[in-house]
Design a protein around this motif. Structure first.
Motif, mmCIF file in Angstrom:
data_model
loop_
_atom_site.group_PDB
_atom_site.id
_atom_site.type_symbol
_atom_site.label_atom_id
_atom_site.label_comp_id
_atom_site.label_asym_id
_atom_site.label_seq_id
_atom_site.Cartn_x
_atom_site.Cartn_y
_atom_site.Cartn_z
ATOM 1 N N ARG A 6 0.900 -1.147 -0.044
ATOM 2 C CA ARG A 6 -0.016 0.251 -0.109
ATOM 3 C C ARG A 6 0.871 1.369 -0.112
ATOM 4 N NH1 ARG A 6 -5.103 0.485 1.911
ATOM 5 N NH2 ARG A 6 -5.105 -1.335 2.854
ATOM 6 N N ASP A 10 0.785 4.097 -2.986
ATOM 7 C CA ASP A 10 0.905 5.191 -2.499
ATOM 8 C C ASP A 10 1.957 6.309 -2.788
ATOM 9 O OD1 ASP A 10 -1.509 5.411 -1.324
ATOM 10 O OD2 ASP A 10 -0.952 5.237 0.646
ATOM 11 N N SER A 71 -4.582 2.214 -2.801
ATOM 12 C CA SER A 71 -3.918 3.391 -2.674
ATOM 13 C C SER A 71 -4.879 4.520 -2.328
ATOM 14 C CB SER A 71 -2.841 3.682 -3.987
ATOM 15 O OG SER A 71 -2.208 5.016 -3.950
#
Length: 185
Positions: A6, A10, A71
């Motif tokens: 994640r 991001d 994300s």
């Protein structure tokens, strides 16, 4: 997907945004040149939607879209794109780890299901079940056909085999990608 994944996504989406690269509303790759196959309107699901290019494109065509991605950065960029294009009220953004399946609020039936460049064979039956009768499935994944292998790449014939209960409209495997357009009878 682990929290490291994640965070990686991001960071990747934030870097693209910081570099000033615009996100443009576009159809899914496998549907380009075949837009006539798209239903007139209805509900759509965009799985692993990233920065929302496909979700916003669908919303601009009258679909109410559920867009799912792990994300938060990507979803924020997608929401901004939707707002800029006047489609903000047509897309629901879901931050969700697809390794856990679809979020509970993303229940079908959907008239269009798109999954572009995210491969999880365990999710294939779920995507097929989400389709409304006559619904259109649009899937593109990385493939070993015309490319080297890897754990995220589909084997030859994987997509038509996985979605055998649907009526295939177009299927390609080449240059490291496989795509399938299919309709639920």
């Amino acid at each position: 997907m682990a929290s490291e994944d994640r965070e990686r996504w991001d960071a990747r989406h934030a870097a693209v945004s910081a570099a000033g690269a615009p996100t443009v509303a576009t159809p899914p790759d496998a549907l380009r040149g075949r837009e006539h196959l798209l239903p007139a309107a209805g509900r759509a699901l965009d799985v692993a939607c990233g920065r929302g290019a496909v979700a916003v494109w669908l919303a601009e065509r009258g679909f109410d879209v559920d867009a799912v991605d792990v994300s938060d950065s990507a979803l924020a960029l997608g929401a901004a794109l939707a707002a800029d294009r006047g489609a903000g009220d047509r897309v629901r953004w879901w931050a969700h780890d697809l390794d856990d399946g679809l979020p509970g609020g993303c229940a079908g039936p959907y008239d269009v299901v798109v999954c572009q460049r995210f491969r999880d064979p365990a999710l294939y039956p779920v995507l097929a079940r989400c389709l409304a009768p006559g619904g259109l499935l649009v899937v593109t994944v990385l493939s070993v056909v015309g490319d080297e292998g890897g754990r995220f790449r589909a084997a030859p014939g994987e997509l038509p085999a996985a979605f055998g209960g649907l009526t295939p409209l177009a299927h390609t495997e080449r240059d490291g990608e496989a795509s399938l357009l299919a309709r639920r009878p």
